[in-house]
Design a protein around this motif. Sequence first.
Motif, PDB file in Angstrom:
ATOM      1  N   TRP A  56       6.222   3.261  -4.325  1.00 40.94           N
ATOM      2  CA  TRP A  56       7.060   3.103  -3.282  1.00 40.94           C
ATOM      3  C   TRP A  56       8.270   2.439  -3.407  1.00 40.94           C
ATOM      4  O   TRP A  56       9.664   3.062  -2.843  1.00 40.94           O
ATOM      5  CB  TRP A  56       7.023   3.321  -1.232  1.00 40.94           C
ATOM      6  CG  TRP A  56       5.738   3.782  -1.211  1.00 40.94           C
ATOM      7  CD1 TRP A  56       4.811   4.709  -1.687  1.00 40.94           C
ATOM      8  CD2 TRP A  56       5.564   3.823   0.118  1.00 40.94           C
ATOM      9  NE1 TRP A  56       4.115   5.157  -0.759  1.00 40.94           N
ATOM     10  CE2 TRP A  56       4.050   5.011   0.359  1.00 40.94           C
ATOM     11  CE3 TRP A  56       5.521   3.339   1.615  1.00 40.94           C
ATOM     12  CZ2 TRP A  56       3.679   5.108   1.265  1.00 40.94           C
ATOM     13  CZ3 TRP A  56       4.723   2.936   2.574  1.00 40.94           C
ATOM     14  CH2 TRP A  56       3.309   3.891   3.002  1.00 40.94           C
ATOM     15  N   TRP A  91       3.372  -5.226 -11.122  1.00 35.76           N
ATOM     16  CA  TRP A  91       2.961  -4.076 -10.609  1.00 35.76           C
ATOM     17  C   TRP A  91       3.784  -3.659 -10.136  1.00 35.76           C
ATOM     18  O   TRP A  91       3.970  -4.366  -8.416  1.00 35.76           O
ATOM     19  CB  TRP A  91       2.208  -3.817 -10.627  1.00 35.76           C
ATOM     20  CG  TRP A  91       1.701  -2.382 -10.013  1.00 35.76           C
ATOM     21  CD1 TRP A  91       1.191  -1.858 -10.931  1.00 35.76           C
ATOM     22  CD2 TRP A  91       1.344  -1.997  -8.456  1.00 35.76           C
ATOM     23  NE1 TRP A  91       1.087  -0.661  -9.752  1.00 35.76           N
ATOM     24  CE2 TRP A  91       0.725  -0.213  -9.137  1.00 35.76           C
ATOM     25  CE3 TRP A  91       1.349  -2.847  -7.367  1.00 35.76           C
ATOM     26  CZ2 TRP A  91       0.636   0.268  -7.466  1.00 35.76           C
ATOM     27  CZ3 TRP A  91       0.728  -1.605  -6.240  1.00 35.76           C
ATOM     28  CH2 TRP A  91       0.943  -0.761  -6.004  1.00 35.76           C
ATOM     29  N   HIS A 145       5.091  -1.024  -6.770  1.00 36.55           N
ATOM     30  CA  HIS A 145       4.133  -0.364  -6.065  1.00 36.55           C
ATOM     31  C   HIS A 145       5.294   0.962  -5.916  1.00 36.55           C
ATOM     32  O   HIS A 145       6.156   0.682  -6.028  1.00 36.55           O
ATOM     33  CB  HIS A 145       4.580  -1.016  -4.425  1.00 36.55           C
ATOM     34  CG  HIS A 145       3.798   0.141  -2.766  1.00 36.55           C
ATOM     35  ND1 HIS A 145       4.321   1.427  -3.366  1.00 36.55           N
ATOM     36  CD2 HIS A 145       3.206  -0.422  -2.855  1.00 36.55           C
ATOM     37  CE1 HIS A 145       3.576   1.637  -1.736  1.00 36.55           C
ATOM     38  NE2 HIS A 145       2.384   1.093  -2.026  1.00 36.55           N
TER      39      HIS A 145
END
Length: 75
Positions: free
Chosen positions: A18, A14, A16
Amino acid sequence: VAVAADGNMGGDFWAHPWAEELSKSPKTDNIEFEDVVAHFNALREKNGLDMLQPGSSPLVILEGIVLNSGLSGQP
């Protein structure tokens, strides 16, 4: 330890949000750790979070992620 051509790409992953935003940087493969810290600090400040401090746990973890990514052949 077996070396795989795909590096550490196995299993669930996964990204992030950002980090996904950072992946759109025009520096791409030439991005430096300092660029990553500046990116995360700008977003932390925007979101009302404290800046990453030298020697802090989040910074050490981020440095490990960046180093591992560069050594494992991950994009």
